[in-house]
Design a protein around this motif. Structure first.
Motif, PDB file in Angstrom:
ATOM      1  N   MET A  99      55.434 -23.481  -8.188  1.00 41.25           N
ATOM      2  CA  MET A  99      56.285 -24.088  -9.220  1.00 41.25           C
ATOM      3  C   MET A  99      56.697 -23.025 -10.228  1.00 41.25           C
ATOM      4  SD  MET A  99      56.782 -27.450  -8.847  1.00 41.25           S
ATOM      5  CE  MET A  99      56.932 -28.168 -10.469  1.00 41.25           C
ATOM      6  N   THR A 100      57.965 -23.065 -10.601  1.00 40.85           N
ATOM      7  CA  THR A 100      58.475 -22.223 -11.673  1.00 40.85           C
ATOM      8  C   THR A 100      58.646 -23.098 -12.906  1.00 40.85           C
ATOM      9  OG1 THR A 100      59.640 -20.796 -10.121  1.00 40.85           O
ATOM     10  CG2 THR A 100      60.343 -20.725 -12.420  1.00 40.85           C
ATOM     11  N   THR A 101      58.146 -22.634 -14.042  1.00 37.35           N
ATOM     12  CA  THR A 101      58.234 -23.403 -15.285  1.00 37.35           C
ATOM     13  C   THR A 101      58.945 -22.570 -16.337  1.00 37.35           C
ATOM     14  OG1 THR A 101      56.200 -24.612 -14.793  1.00 37.35           O
ATOM     15  CG2 THR A 101      56.949 -24.598 -17.090  1.00 37.35           C
ATOM     16  N   ILE A 102      59.949 -23.168 -16.963  1.00 32.87           N
ATOM     17  CA  ILE A 102      60.717 -22.524 -18.018  1.00 32.87           C
ATOM     18  C   ILE A 102      60.617 -23.394 -19.260  1.00 32.87           C
ATOM     19  CG2 ILE A 102      62.987 -21.712 -18.742  1.00 32.87           C
ATOM     20  CD1 ILE A 102      63.688 -21.436 -15.775  1.00 32.87           C
ATOM     21  N   SER A 103      60.142 -22.824 -20.347  1.00 31.41           N
ATOM     22  CA  SER A 103      59.978 -23.577 -21.591  1.00 31.41           C
ATOM     23  C   SER A 103      60.634 -22.821 -22.741  1.00 31.41           C
ATOM     24  CB  SER A 103      58.492 -23.807 -21.892  1.00 31.41           C
ATOM     25  OG  SER A 103      58.325 -24.622 -23.044  1.00 31.41           O
ATOM     26  N   THR A 104      61.461 -23.526 -23.501  1.00 30.93           N
ATOM     27  CA  THR A 104      62.140 -22.921 -24.648  1.00 30.93           C
ATOM     28  C   THR A 104      61.973 -23.830 -25.865  1.00 30.93           C
ATOM     29  OG1 THR A 104      64.244 -23.986 -24.090  1.00 30.93           O
ATOM     30  CG2 THR A 104      63.847 -21.783 -23.192  1.00 30.93           C
TER      31      THR A 104
ATOM     32  N   LYS B  93      62.957 -29.648 -34.280  1.00 29.73           N
ATOM     33  CA  LYS B  93      62.359 -28.599 -33.463  1.00 29.73           C
ATOM     34  C   LYS B  93      62.191 -29.182 -32.060  1.00 29.73           C
ATOM     35  CE  LYS B  93      58.173 -25.804 -32.914  1.00 29.73           C
ATOM     36  NZ  LYS B  93      56.812 -25.516 -33.431  1.00 29.73           N
ATOM     37  N   VAL B  94      62.909 -28.580 -31.106  1.00 32.10           N
ATOM     38  CA  VAL B  94      62.983 -29.149 -29.751  1.00 32.10           C
ATOM     39  C   VAL B  94      62.358 -28.175 -28.758  1.00 32.10           C
ATOM     40  CG1 VAL B  94      64.478 -30.010 -27.919  1.00 32.10           C
ATOM     41  CG2 VAL B  94      65.047 -30.449 -30.309  1.00 32.10           C
ATOM     42  N   THR B  95      61.396 -28.671 -28.019  1.00 33.32           N
ATOM     43  CA  THR B  95      60.802 -27.894 -26.922  1.00 33.32           C
ATOM     44  C   THR B  95      61.250 -28.524 -25.598  1.00 33.32           C
ATOM     45  OG1 THR B  95      58.868 -27.311 -28.252  1.00 33.32           O
ATOM     46  CG2 THR B  95      58.672 -27.104 -25.842  1.00 33.32           C
ATOM     47  N   GLU B  96      61.950 -27.741 -24.831  1.00 34.35           N
ATOM     48  CA  GLU B  96      62.472 -28.204 -23.539  1.00 34.35           C
ATOM     49  C   GLU B  96      61.735 -27.476 -22.417  1.00 34.35           C
ATOM     50  OE1 GLU B  96      66.789 -29.053 -21.451  1.00 34.35           O
ATOM     51  OE2 GLU B  96      66.609 -27.351 -22.808  1.00 34.35           O
ATOM     52  N   THR B  97      61.146 -28.216 -21.506  1.00 30.54           N
ATOM     53  CA  THR B  97      60.366 -27.631 -20.408  1.00 30.54           C
ATOM     54  C   THR B  97      60.914 -28.133 -19.083  1.00 30.54           C
ATOM     55  OG1 THR B  97      58.387 -27.579 -21.807  1.00 30.54           O
ATOM     56  CG2 THR B  97      58.068 -27.353 -19.421  1.00 30.54           C
ATOM     57  N   THR B  98      61.210 -27.191 -18.205  1.00 33.42           N
ATOM     58  CA  THR B  98      61.721 -27.520 -16.871  1.00 33.42           C
ATOM     59  C   THR B  98      60.814 -26.888 -15.830  1.00 33.42           C
ATOM     60  OG1 THR B  98      63.990 -27.535 -17.710  1.00 33.42           O
ATOM     61  CG2 THR B  98      63.704 -27.445 -15.319  1.00 33.42           C
ATOM     62  N   SER B  99      60.316 -27.699 -14.920  1.00 33.22           N
ATOM     63  CA  SER B  99      59.487 -27.215 -13.817  1.00 33.22           C
ATOM     64  C   SER B  99      60.178 -27.579 -12.504  1.00 33.22           C
ATOM     65  CB  SER B  99      58.093 -27.844 -13.865  1.00 33.22           C
ATOM     66  OG  SER B  99      57.430 -27.510 -15.068  1.00 33.22           O
ATOM     67  N   TYR B 100      60.211 -26.641 -11.581  1.00 33.00           N
ATOM     68  CA  TYR B 100      60.910 -26.911 -10.326  1.00 33.00           C
ATOM     69  C   TYR B 100      60.348 -26.046  -9.200  1.00 33.00           C
ATOM     70  CZ  TYR B 100      63.431 -22.562 -11.352  1.00 33.00           C
ATOM     71  OH  TYR B 100      63.743 -21.266 -11.640  1.00 33.00           O
ATOM     72  N   LYS B 101      60.604 -26.504  -7.995  1.00 39.70           N
ATOM     73  CA  LYS B 101      60.274 -25.746  -6.794  1.00 39.70           C
ATOM     74  C   LYS B 101      61.426 -25.909  -5.829  1.00 39.70           C
ATOM     75  CE  LYS B 101      56.590 -24.894  -3.432  1.00 39.70           C
ATOM     76  NZ  LYS B 101      55.230 -25.317  -2.970  1.00 39.70           N
ATOM     77  N   LEU B 102      62.032 -24.802  -5.415  1.00 42.49           N
ATOM     78  CA  LEU B 102      63.200 -24.847  -4.543  1.00 42.49           C
ATOM     79  C   LEU B 102      62.839 -25.371  -3.161  1.00 42.49           C
ATOM     80  CD1 LEU B 102      65.119 -21.530  -5.324  1.00 42.49           C
ATOM     81  CD2 LEU B 102      65.964 -23.863  -5.641  1.00 42.49           C
ATOM     82  N   ALA B 103      63.772 -26.136  -2.593  1.00 43.32           N
ATOM     83  CA  ALA B 103      63.598 -26.645  -1.231  1.00 43.32           C
ATOM     84  C   ALA B 103      64.326 -25.739  -0.245  1.00 43.32           C
ATOM     85  CB  ALA B 103      64.141 -28.071  -1.130  1.00 43.32           C
ATOM     86  N   VAL B 104      64.106 -24.427  -0.383  1.00 46.92           N
ATOM     87  CA  VAL B 104      64.771 -23.440   0.469  1.00 46.92           C
ATOM     88  C   VAL B 104      63.692 -22.618   1.166  1.00 46.92           C
ATOM     89  CG1 VAL B 104      66.445 -21.560   0.576  1.00 46.92           C
ATOM     90  CG2 VAL B 104      66.681 -23.335  -1.168  1.00 46.92           C
ATOM     91  N   PRO B 105      63.250 -23.033   2.340  1.00 43.24           N
ATOM     92  CA  PRO B 105      62.201 -22.272   3.027  1.00 43.24           C
ATOM     93  C   PRO B 105      62.685 -20.885   3.413  1.00 43.24           C
ATOM     94  CG  PRO B 105      63.128 -23.961   4.465  1.00 43.24           C
ATOM     95  CD  PRO B 105      63.702 -24.196   3.113  1.00 43.24           C
ATOM     96  N   VAL B 106      61.778 -19.959   3.438  1.00 40.61           N
ATOM     97  CA  VAL B 106      61.997 -18.554   3.852  1.00 40.61           C
ATOM     98  C   VAL B 106      62.729 -17.748   2.783  1.00 40.61           C
ATOM     99  CG1 VAL B 106      62.891 -16.995   5.624  1.00 40.61           C
ATOM    100  CG2 VAL B 106      62.086 -19.287   6.281  1.00 40.61           C
ATOM    101  N   TRP B 107      63.797 -18.322   2.216  1.00 35.56           N
ATOM    102  CA  TRP B 107      64.704 -17.537   1.377  1.00 35.56           C
ATOM    103  C   TRP B 107      64.613 -17.877  -0.093  1.00 35.56           C
ATOM    104  CZ3 TRP B 107      66.492 -14.038   4.644  1.00 35.56           C
ATOM    105  CH2 TRP B 107      66.613 -14.387   5.987  1.00 35.56           C
ATOM    106  N   ALA B 108      63.623 -18.640  -0.536  1.00 33.88           N
ATOM    107  CA  ALA B 108      63.542 -19.042  -1.944  1.00 33.88           C
ATOM    108  C   ALA B 108      63.493 -17.826  -2.873  1.00 33.88           C
ATOM    109  CB  ALA B 108      62.319 -19.928  -2.160  1.00 33.88           C
ATOM    110  N   TRP B 109      62.834 -16.756  -2.438  1.00 30.66           N
ATOM    111  CA  TRP B 109      62.728 -15.543  -3.268  1.00 30.66           C
ATOM    112  C   TRP B 109      64.094 -14.954  -3.591  1.00 30.66           C
ATOM    113  CZ3 TRP B 109      64.806 -11.123  -1.166  1.00 30.66           C
ATOM    114  CH2 TRP B 109      65.061 -11.163   0.220  1.00 30.66           C
ATOM    115  N   LEU B 110      65.049 -15.128  -2.653  1.00 26.56           N
ATOM    116  CA  LEU B 110      66.378 -14.553  -2.835  1.00 26.56           C
ATOM    117  C   LEU B 110      67.138 -15.253  -3.954  1.00 26.56           C
ATOM    118  CD1 LEU B 110      68.246 -12.407  -1.545  1.00 26.56           C
ATOM    119  CD2 LEU B 110      69.134 -14.206  -0.065  1.00 26.56           C
TER     120      LEU B 110
END
Length: 511
Positions: A1-6, A71-88
């Motif tokens: 999972m990748t998590t981005i919080s701002t 004061k707003v904290t926005e957090t997005t967590s996701y995991k790509l559904a792209v096998p093999v090539w998600a790193w790209l």
């Protein structure tokens, strides 16, 4: 999972805007107060949350009316559904998540937003396509070294390259069976069997055993390539089929490049070329692992069996087949010898070593990906016909000119011919699957490829014979350049425009 919080300070209007579901890289759906999940997008898992707190004290850099500031904290967590090539896609997707847009549209992404299934299927197909690209390149990259070990010349090389094309009959049968039994099982079986036969080819005692094993292996790898494109076309959104074809073409190019990377081992020993065949054993594992996750084609599983076609539909199907088969014949008659004799041309006419050939191929072939990717994008935005016709004409003309060149001109013309010719590939590759209904798609495309292989065999025989007599490949290839010019005229005057249409609009019998 990748998590981005701002965390940031915003007013009521900005907060309200952030509380609207996103419609860019992902189409969101509400999942509770200040929480959203993925309604559509290339994600296996996805969640966005907001935590908004009114400012108690006005900071120095706050906006006026501090009671309206949060004061707003926005957090997005996701995991790509792209096998093999998600790193790209890690950094492009992360940037897209961080920078919200009003609507979908990214230069690196398909014209349509892919859902989870489409992204997964395309990723799996692209991984298998790498193996297919490798299998389809092994013989053409090594034949000049194999004939040296076995004591033969250009004529024998031309015969082997031509006879191997008869393996397309295996592809024809396999593709036809896919219309009855489904795409998935035959795709996996063809890939594994082709890899195994290629490994056996590395143990060949003579040129004819090598040719026989490659006849079967190339037939099965051809079937694999047909089925990969069919599944992609049947799964992709209607404005992303050519884009998907460009991705698959790039994947095949990566596989071809892997064969080229290994080619320098041919300089180490007269038998060194055999290592390239033996490396295909890795492909068995790749096809088995990825194929296990590949679902059956959605359209094959959901489309009802067709009733007998009326005469107008049968006539249309015959006309479409004749048009595509003629084009495939003429293009293959040119491009098969243009690529099949390139190593021989470089080795015998320009004095290249195996390492020189490898460097030349990597340098001139790698940028072709730019043309292919751009061609897929332009084919969706501006139509298949103009992109296809222009790419065919310029690609063939520049490639033929390269066979009369030396030095930097040879390198430049080969590179430009490859890039511009590559732009036509995704535009034309989707026509075969697009112009036929679900239950005739495999059989029709197998037959079209068979006609194309016949053209490639004739082209190889012709160039092999003429080049032996003239001690040069260029003059024979120049004669065959007429084929792509004829095809360009057919594309502009007879091909239908299919960009932006659903398959059921193109083939009403599937509706």
């Amino acid at each position: 999972m990748t998590t981005i919080s701002t965390t940031s300070v915003c007013d009521s209007a900005e907060l309200q805007q952030r509380r609207q579901p996103r419609t860019d890289i992902v189409e969101e759906a509400a999942d509770g107060p200040d929480r959203w999940n993925c309604k559509q997008g290339p994600f296996r898992q996805y969640q966005r949350t907001l935590v908004a707190q009114p400012l108690v004290a006005k900071p120095l850099d706050a906006l006026p009316n501090d009671e309206d500031n949060y004061k707003v904290t926005e957090t997005t967590s996701y995991k790509l559904a792209v096998p093999v090539w998600a790193w790209l896609f890690y950094f492009p997707v992360r940037r897209a998540i961080e920078n919200r847009k009003e609507k979908y549209g990214y230069w690196w992404a398909p014209p349509d937003r892919l859902d989870r299934r489409a992204a997964t299927v395309l990723g799996l197909l692209a991984g298998i396509q790498v193996v297919d690209g490798y299998l389809g390149t092994v013989l053409t990259q090594t034949i000049t070294f194999a004939v040296d070990e076995f004591g033969h010349g250009n004529q024998a090389q031309g015969w082997v390259l031509g006879v191997v094309r008869a393996g397309v009959l295996i592809a024809l049968v396999t593709a036809a069976l896919a219309d009855k039994r489904g795409r998935r099982s035959l795709l996996i079986g063809a890939g594994i069997a082709s890899c195994a036969l290629t490994v056996l080819g590395g143990l060949s005692p003579n040129l004819w055993v090598l040719g026989g094993s490659q006849l079967a292996a190339r037939g099965l790898s051809t079937a694999l390539g047909i089925l990969i494109v069919i599944v992609a076309v049947e799964e992709m959104p209607y404005r992303s089929r050519a884009w998907a074809a460009s991705v698959l073409t790039l994947s095949a190019g990566l596989g071809s490049g892997m064969a080229v990377w290994i080619l320098p081992v041919a300089d180490l020993s007269v038998r060194g070329w055999r290592a390239i065949y033996l490396a295909a054993i890795l492909g068995i594992a790749v096809v088995a692992v990825l194929g296990r996750r590949l679902p059956e084609s959605r359209r094959f599983a959901e489309t009802a069996p067709q009733a007998p076609l009326g005469e107008p539909l049968r006539t249309r199907r015959r006309n479409r087949f004749a048009l595509l088969a003629t084009s495939a014949f003429l293009l293959a008659m040119y491009w098969a010898p243009a690529t099949g004799f390139r190593n021989d041309f470089l080795k015998d006419e320009r004095g290249f070593s195996a390492a020189d050939i490898s460097l030349f191929t990597v340098t001139t072939a790698t940028p072709i990906g730019i043309g292919i990717l751009l061609g897929g994008y332009l084919a969706e935005r501006h139509g298949r016909r103009r992109v296809g016709a222009l790419g065919v004409v310029l690609g063939a003309a520049l490639t033929s000119a390269a066979y009369f060149s030396h030095g930097i001109t040879l390198w430049s013309l080969t590179l430009l011919g490859g890039v511009l010719g590559g732009a036509a590939v995704p535009a034309l590759a989707v026509y075969g699957p697009e112009l036929f209904g679900t239950y005739s798609r495999g059989q029709s495309n197998g037959a079209i490829v068979s006609v194309g292989v016949l053209g490639s065999a004739i082209g190889l025989f012709f160039v092999g014979q003429v080049s032996d007599h003239m001690s040069a490949v260029g003059p024979a290839l120049a004669i065959l350049t007429a084929g792509p010019l004829i095809v360009a005229a057919l594309i502009l005057t007879r091909f239908p425009e299919t960009a932006g249409l659903e398959l059921e609009e193109i083939n009403p019998e599937d509706a």
